[in-house]
Design an enzyme around this catalytic site. Structure first.
Site, short mmCIF file in Angstrom:
data_model
loop_
_atom_site.label_atom_id
_atom_site.label_comp_id
_atom_site.label_asym_id
_atom_site.label_seq_id
_atom_site.Cartn_x
_atom_site.Cartn_y
_atom_site.Cartn_z
N THR A 1 1.66 24.04 -4.59
CA THR A 1 1.53 25.38 -4.01
C THR A 1 2.34 25.52 -2.73
O THR A 1 3.11 26.47 -2.56
CB THR A 1 0.05 25.71 -3.73
OG1 THR A 1 -0.67 25.67 -4.97
CG2 THR A 1 -0.10 27.09 -3.09
N ASP B 1 9.24 2.95 1.45
CA ASP B 1 8.09 3.71 1.92
C ASP B 1 7.99 3.54 3.44
O ASP B 1 7.53 2.51 3.93
CB ASP B 1 6.84 3.20 1.21
CG ASP B 1 5.55 3.84 1.71
OD1 ASP B 1 5.60 4.60 2.69
OD2 ASP B 1 4.49 3.55 1.13
N PHE C 1 0.86 -1.19 0.00
CA PHE C 1 0.00 0.00 0.00
C PHE C 1 0.90 1.23 0.00
O PHE C 1 1.76 1.38 0.87
CB PHE C 1 -0.91 0.03 1.23
CG PHE C 1 -1.82 1.24 1.26
CD1 PHE C 1 -3.08 1.20 0.70
CD2 PHE C 1 -1.39 2.43 1.83
CE1 PHE C 1 -3.92 2.31 0.70
CE2 PHE C 1 -2.21 3.56 1.85
CZ PHE C 1 -3.47 3.50 1.27
N LYS D 1 2.76 10.53 8.44
CA LYS D 1 2.08 10.05 9.64
C LYS D 1 2.69 10.59 10.94
O LYS D 1 2.47 11.74 11.29
CB LYS D 1 2.00 8.53 9.63
CG LYS D 1 0.96 8.01 8.63
CD LYS D 1 0.66 6.56 8.81
CE LYS D 1 -0.36 6.06 7.79
NZ LYS D 1 -1.74 6.46 8.11
#
Length: 487
Positions: free
Chosen positions: A369, A314, A205, A345
């Site tokens: 941005t 990851d 994931f 997280k």
């Protein structure tokens, strides 16, 4: 993580506090207290209001943040739950920690809290100092480039873009884009938009944006209806437990998966979609807390290098201490640094660390941005100092041993119910016989005062804060035993 890393954080002094870890623990309730089933009537009322404007089917209960404290979550019905899920593994210090509260109370931080500059175009001196003194000291060994982002998904998404840009620059031998490159890219055509691929793993994931969704293979509902790239999906080890009793079988499983990785490199080269990067979690978290051995990861890195691809680890869910080391991949003793490591997280911020060659050579290649948020880096600075001052990595290692040993004892008592106990630090999990039993078990645990979560199809996972102690572990283990007796 080496202690010296965190000690260097003192070069950024704007977050000062005198609290100790036990100061938050002393404010905690004496234990769990349940007034209603979950969700209670007030939660249901709020959920009905929410449903008028959005899909609220994933809502479990409505949280009362003001009353939640330390390791305990309180809902709007007044139910006090020991939280070992911590907002999907995102709270390093639990609820309302004084170190973080002081960030928002300090008037020197006011301008950073009320303004959100476009940092890619107009960085502030404070932000530049945050890069130097908050982020770089925690960088994985060998990774000196850092790119703040907005969330875990976009950290992984832009890490993949960094790999594609690195690969493209190599193919051009560092030369400028051709007119054909630029023109064809506007029509999603080669050579400007080349046919290359990223290898990921079954059960992995990495987020829900379109690029990383092609690398996500944990739950079908995340993917159905959404188009995906034709990218290779390798096998990830599925070990037999206990590990010590199944070493030979698990070694063969590593070999099977690594052979599949090599096969896919060759297959996609022949399909003219060469693999330029490999994206992998140290522990497949959403996929069911699936572990790979140090040997598996060492050999995976070797194969990746042999095929001139980049390795991305990851660490969105595993980073910042939950496994007992600051970065989970430190458990693997890799012979070389990963090429890119993503984070989010528990950091309360997101982004990725990378080797220098993965820094884009032109502006606006990796851009949005905000490009991060200075206010969240203030929070991260406070978290890191607390982790250092309170020796919370050591606390996590010790508490994790207690939790894991307790789960193994429960597995011996209930061998048909609690299966395949595993974990590093407090990043622990076990399986149950099927999804129905697992889901019912989680509801029962919640209604006895333990807020916890599942992953994969049959797994119960633990994601407590770093301030989770032996006392809390014993409460959880007692409640687990109580619920297990009902099955």
């Amino acid at each position: 993580m080496k202690t010296s890393r965190l000690l260097r954080l003192r070069c950024f002094p704007q977050v000062l506090f005198q609290c100790r870890g036990n100061s938050i623990l002393s404010q905690e309730p004496s234990g769990t207290k349940m007034k209603t089933e979950i969700p209670g009537p007030k939660s249901k009322e709020f959920i009905q209001t929410l449903e008028k404007t959005q899909n609220a089917m994933s809502t479990i209960f409505v949280l009362d943040l003001q009353k939640s404290i330390g390791n305990y979550a309180v809902d709007v019905d007044g139910n006090i739950m020991l939280d070992v899920y911590e907002q999907i593994a995102s709270l390093a210090l639990g609820y309302n920690h004084p170190a973080i509260q002081q960030v928002f109370q300090d008037p020197k931080n006011l301008s950073l809290l009320v303004n959100r500059p476009a940092l890619g175009a107009h960085p502030t001196p404070e932000f530049i100092k945050q890069i130097e003194c908050t982020l770089l000291p925690i960088a994985p060994t060998g990774l000196r480039y850092v790119q703040p982002m907005m969330c875990g998904s976009c950290a992984n998404e832009n890490a993949l873009k960094a790999i594609f840009a690195w690969h493209g620059n190599k193919k051009r031998d560092g030369k400028p884009f051709s007119t054909e490159d630029l023109k064809s890219s506007m029509y999603n055509k080669a050579p400007g938009c080349p046919s290359v691929s990223i290898m990921s793993f079954k059960g992995g994931f990495h987020g829900r944006t379109i690029g990383v969704l092609s690398c996500t293979h944990s739950v079908p509902i995340h993917k159905v209806d959404f188009p995906s790239f034709d990218w290779p999906i390798a096998s990830f080890p599925r070990y037999k437990y206990p590990l010590k009793e199944n070493e030979r079988e698990n070694q063969k499983e590593d070999e099977r998966c690594l052979a599949h990785v090599e096969e896919l490199f060759h297959e996609y080269e022949s399909k003219q979609k060469p693999v330029v990067g490999v994206l992998v979690e140290p522990i497949q978290s959403e996929g069911g807390d699936i572990h790979g051995s140090p040997s598996f990861f060492q050999k995976l890195q070797k194969i990746t290098k042999q095929n001139n691809a980049a390795l991305v680890i990851d660490e969105v869910q595993t980073g910042l201490g939950a496994t007992g080391k600051f970065w989970a991949h430190e458990h693997f003793s890799l012979p070389d640094s990963p090429d890119i490591v993503t984070y989010a997280k528990k950091f309360q911020a997101a982004g990725y660390f990378a080797k220098a060659e993965f820094q884009p050579k032109q502006p606006y290649r990796i851009f949005n941005t905000w490009m991060g948020e200075t206010a969240k880096l203030l929070v991260l600075d406070a978290i890191l100092k607390t982790v250092n001052q309170e020796n919370l990595l050591e606390n996590t290692r010790k508490t994790g041993n207690i939790l894991l040993n307790g789960l193994e004892n429960l597995s011996e008592q209930y061998p048909q119910l609690i299966l395949n106990v595993r974990g590093r630090g407090t990043f622990c999990a076990f399986d149950m016989p099927n999804t129905t039993i697992r889901d019912k078990f989680l509801v029962q645990m919640r209604n006895t005062g333990i807020q916890m979560g599942g992953c994969g199809t049959v797994t119960v996972r633990f994601r407590p804060a770093l301030i989770f102690t032996e006392k809390h572990a014993n409460i959880v283990l007692d409640k687990l035993s109580q619920v297990a007796k009902q099955h």
